[in-house]
Scaffold this motif. Sequence first.
Motif, PDB file in Angstrom:
ATOM      1  N   PRO A 248      50.522  34.021  60.045  1.00 61.50           N
ATOM      2  CA  PRO A 248      51.050  32.806  59.858  1.00 61.50           C
ATOM      3  C   PRO A 248      52.536  32.493  60.197  1.00 61.50           C
ATOM      4  O   PRO A 248      53.392  33.486  59.932  1.00 61.50           O
ATOM      5  CB  PRO A 248      50.688  32.284  58.610  1.00 61.50           C
ATOM      6  N   THR A 249      52.588  31.499  60.475  1.00 60.34           N
ATOM      7  CA  THR A 249      54.593  31.218  60.600  1.00 60.34           C
ATOM      8  C   THR A 249      55.266  31.437  59.348  1.00 60.34           C
ATOM      9  O   THR A 249      54.480  31.082  58.313  1.00 60.34           O
ATOM     10  CB  THR A 249      54.835  29.830  61.170  1.00 60.34           C
ATOM     11  N   GLN A 250      56.380  31.949  59.386  1.00 63.84           N
ATOM     12  CA  GLN A 250      57.188  31.991  58.187  1.00 63.84           C
ATOM     13  C   GLN A 250      58.227  31.006  58.064  1.00 63.84           C
ATOM     14  O   GLN A 250      58.566  30.451  58.834  1.00 63.84           O
ATOM     15  CB  GLN A 250      57.818  33.463  58.138  1.00 63.84           C
ATOM     16  N   ALA A 251      59.051  30.956  56.817  1.00 66.80           N
ATOM     17  CA  ALA A 251      60.108  29.930  56.680  1.00 66.80           C
ATOM     18  C   ALA A 251      61.452  30.541  57.677  1.00 66.80           C
ATOM     19  O   ALA A 251      61.722  31.412  57.839  1.00 66.80           O
ATOM     20  CB  ALA A 251      60.466  30.139  55.328  1.00 66.80           C
ATOM     21  N   GLN A 252      61.795  29.341  58.415  1.00 70.84           N
ATOM     22  CA  GLN A 252      62.840  29.754  59.083  1.00 70.84           C
ATOM     23  C   GLN A 252      64.415  29.804  58.577  1.00 70.84           C
ATOM     24  O   GLN A 252      65.119  30.680  58.749  1.00 70.84           O
ATOM     25  CB  GLN A 252      63.080  28.565  60.117  1.00 70.84           C
ATOM     26  N   GLY A 253      64.298  29.386  57.158  1.00 71.42           N
ATOM     27  CA  GLY A 253      65.359  29.368  56.199  1.00 71.42           C
ATOM     28  C   GLY A 253      66.661  28.882  57.113  1.00 71.42           C
ATOM     29  O   GLY A 253      66.575  28.036  57.956  1.00 71.42           O
ATOM     30  N   ASP A 254      67.763  29.467  57.002  1.00 71.94           N
ATOM     31  CA  ASP A 254      69.082  29.206  57.587  1.00 71.94           C
ATOM     32  C   ASP A 254      69.228  29.616  58.725  1.00 71.94           C
ATOM     33  O   ASP A 254      70.464  29.654  59.515  1.00 71.94           O
ATOM     34  CB  ASP A 254      70.192  29.634  56.608  1.00 71.94           C
ATOM     35  N   ARG A 255      68.445  30.286  59.767  1.00 78.11           N
ATOM     36  CA  ARG A 255      68.381  30.772  60.816  1.00 78.11           C
ATOM     37  C   ARG A 255      68.914  29.740  61.909  1.00 78.11           C
ATOM     38  O   ARG A 255      67.830  28.661  61.823  1.00 78.11           O
ATOM     39  CB  ARG A 255      67.242  31.838  61.336  1.00 78.11           C
ATOM     40  N   VAL A 256      69.342  30.071  62.866  1.00 81.71           N
ATOM     41  CA  VAL A 256      69.611  29.125  64.105  1.00 81.71           C
ATOM     42  C   VAL A 256      68.710  29.671  65.248  1.00 81.71           C
ATOM     43  O   VAL A 256      68.768  30.832  65.519  1.00 81.71           O
ATOM     44  CB  VAL A 256      71.079  29.095  64.463  1.00 81.71           C
ATOM     45  N   VAL A 257      68.062  28.608  65.695  1.00 82.58           N
ATOM     46  CA  VAL A 257      67.145  28.843  67.124  1.00 82.58           C
ATOM     47  C   VAL A 257      68.279  28.513  68.355  1.00 82.58           C
ATOM     48  O   VAL A 257      68.659  27.358  68.236  1.00 82.58           O
ATOM     49  CB  VAL A 257      65.910  28.124  67.055  1.00 82.58           C
ATOM     50  N   TYR A 258      68.236  29.700  69.244  1.00 83.19           N
ATOM     51  CA  TYR A 258      69.235  28.937  70.480  1.00 83.19           C
ATOM     52  C   TYR A 258      68.349  28.854  71.633  1.00 83.19           C
ATOM     53  O   TYR A 258      67.010  29.525  71.468  1.00 83.19           O
ATOM     54  CB  TYR A 258      70.257  30.333  70.573  1.00 83.19           C
ATOM     55  N   GLU A 259      68.777  28.126  72.639  1.00 82.68           N
ATOM     56  CA  GLU A 259      68.055  27.952  73.820  1.00 82.68           C
ATOM     57  C   GLU A 259      68.929  28.377  74.950  1.00 82.68           C
ATOM     58  O   GLU A 259      70.076  28.210  75.062  1.00 82.68           O
ATOM     59  CB  GLU A 259      67.674  26.482  74.068  1.00 82.68           C
ATOM     60  N   GLY A 260      68.179  28.953  76.011  1.00 75.63           N
ATOM     61  CA  GLY A 260      68.891  29.570  76.996  1.00 75.63           C
ATOM     62  C   GLY A 260      67.902  29.658  78.265  1.00 75.63           C
ATOM     63  O   GLY A 260      66.951  29.357  78.302  1.00 75.63           O
ATOM     64  N   THR A 261      68.565  30.359  79.414  1.00 81.36           N
ATOM     65  CA  THR A 261      67.677  30.744  80.415  1.00 81.36           C
ATOM     66  C   THR A 261      68.083  32.360  80.919  1.00 81.36           C
ATOM     67  O   THR A 261      68.965  32.732  80.621  1.00 81.36           O
ATOM     68  CB  THR A 261      67.977  29.837  81.851  1.00 81.36           C
ATOM     69  N   ILE A 262      66.762  32.894  81.023  1.00 73.31           N
ATOM     70  CA  ILE A 262      66.932  34.291  81.653  1.00 73.31           C
ATOM     71  C   ILE A 262      66.895  34.556  82.757  1.00 73.31           C
ATOM     72  O   ILE A 262      66.219  33.836  83.735  1.00 73.31           O
ATOM     73  CB  ILE A 262      65.625  34.830  80.702  1.00 73.31           C
ATOM     74  N   ASP A 263      67.495  35.608  83.322  1.00 70.70           N
ATOM     75  CA  ASP A 263      67.661  36.052  84.682  1.00 70.70           C
ATOM     76  C   ASP A 263      66.551  37.075  84.878  1.00 70.70           C
ATOM     77  O   ASP A 263      66.757  38.288  84.114  1.00 70.70           O
ATOM     78  CB  ASP A 263      68.951  36.475  84.883  1.00 70.70           C
ATOM     79  N   VAL A 264      65.873  37.179  86.028  1.00 74.42           N
ATOM     80  CA  VAL A 264      64.868  38.137  86.135  1.00 74.42           C
ATOM     81  C   VAL A 264      65.084  38.709  87.303  1.00 74.42           C
ATOM     82  O   VAL A 264      65.119  37.860  88.547  1.00 74.42           O
ATOM     83  CB  VAL A 264      63.174  37.830  86.052  1.00 74.42           C
ATOM     84  N   GLU A 265      65.320  39.909  87.605  1.00 77.13           N
ATOM     85  CA  GLU A 265      65.529  40.726  88.702  1.00 77.13           C
ATOM     86  C   GLU A 265      64.456  41.714  89.198  1.00 77.13           C
ATOM     87  O   GLU A 265      64.171  42.543  88.267  1.00 77.13           O
ATOM     88  CB  GLU A 265      66.964  41.317  88.849  1.00 77.13           C
ATOM     89  N   GLN A 266      63.865  41.458  90.212  1.00 81.17           N
ATOM     90  CA  GLN A 266      62.548  42.323  90.393  1.00 81.17           C
ATOM     91  C   GLN A 266      62.997  43.308  91.493  1.00 81.17           C
ATOM     92  O   GLN A 266      63.794  43.026  92.666  1.00 81.17           O
ATOM     93  CB  GLN A 266      61.295  41.745  90.737  1.00 81.17           C
ATOM     94  N   GLU A 267      62.618  44.735  91.298  1.00 78.61           N
ATOM     95  CA  GLU A 267      63.136  45.916  92.313  1.00 78.61           C
ATOM     96  C   GLU A 267      61.949  46.447  92.744  1.00 78.61           C
ATOM     97  O   GLU A 267      60.935  46.589  91.950  1.00 78.61           O
ATOM     98  CB  GLU A 267      64.241  46.668  91.540  1.00 78.61           C
ATOM     99  N   LEU A 268      61.749  47.081  93.835  1.00 79.53           N
ATOM    100  CA  LEU A 268      60.597  47.779  94.290  1.00 79.53           C
ATOM    101  C   LEU A 268      60.376  49.013  93.636  1.00 79.53           C
ATOM    102  O   LEU A 268      59.135  49.332  93.693  1.00 79.53           O
ATOM    103  CB  LEU A 268      60.701  47.713  96.088  1.00 79.53           C
ATOM    104  N   ALA A 269      61.214  49.773  93.498  1.00 79.13           N
ATOM    105  CA  ALA A 269      61.217  50.908  92.533  1.00 79.13           C
ATOM    106  C   ALA A 269      62.364  51.155  92.015  1.00 79.13           C
ATOM    107  O   ALA A 269      63.282  50.670  91.755  1.00 79.13           O
ATOM    108  CB  ALA A 269      61.101  52.027  93.802  1.00 79.13           C
TER     109      ALA A 269
END
Length: 270
Positions: A248-269
């Motif tokens: 079950p979900t837990q109390a967030q308390g005083d924690r801050v949730v941040y938003e952003g965008t992630i960069d995904v790079e794909q390599e063949l090997a």
Amino acid sequence: MKKLALPAVLLLAPLLASCASGTSADGETSAPPPPPAGEVHWSYAGDAGPDEWGQLSDEFVECSAGTAQSPIDLPDHAEQQTTEPPTITAWPTVGESVDTGHTIQLVPDGDASEVEWKDEEFELAQVHFHMPSEHTVEGEVLDAEFHFVHTTEEGQALVIGVLAEESSTENEAWQPFIDGAAEPGTEDLPLDVAAMLPTDPTFEEYTGSLTAPPCTEGVEWVVYHEPIELSAEQIAVLKDAYDHTARPTQAQGDRVVYEGTIDVEQELAH
């Protein structure tokens, strides 16, 4: 970032064998792998369920006494923006499916992905699932959730969470994981992290814990905002393996949730 020295066995298998039961493909309840000698029995229901984890062992005390526990209820969009987005570099590889007694893991054979973030480099240790989702969004529970567990050589942990919902279309990128869930122990399953992630790079970030005993805190969480879609048949295979593995979900308390965008790079090997 808080230094987190997790035992190696937890890094590779944070949801190790217990007495939680699974369900076979024909619908019959099956016995899970027996726990190793001396391992504390914990479950997702009953006397050894989440409400009791902290009392089951001195090693689990953080499950009840911790103040930065996971999962939490995430906002639809976080107001605070992260100033240092992570970068994922991924390489196609293969892996083996493992039944831990609580979930199915896909463990890569060699390098599969690494995350560079906050001057640290995290490497993928394993991918596992929970059903239904552990993180909720504005109180909404989704059909499933996948965790890409990454660690550093020093034992710090970063988990990339991917929520999942049912659709009418099969998700080809996730079919190898589904095949492994249907037949644990299968080797050489294709593992393409870049293809398995949502196309929308938006994520929510916060600092929390492992979502299973010993509930160790100091885990960095990056949860994709957009869920992936799985067909009803794919969802059914996961449900046949383990149909209730969500804390079950837990109390967030005083924690801050941040938003952003992630960069995904794909390599063949690599």
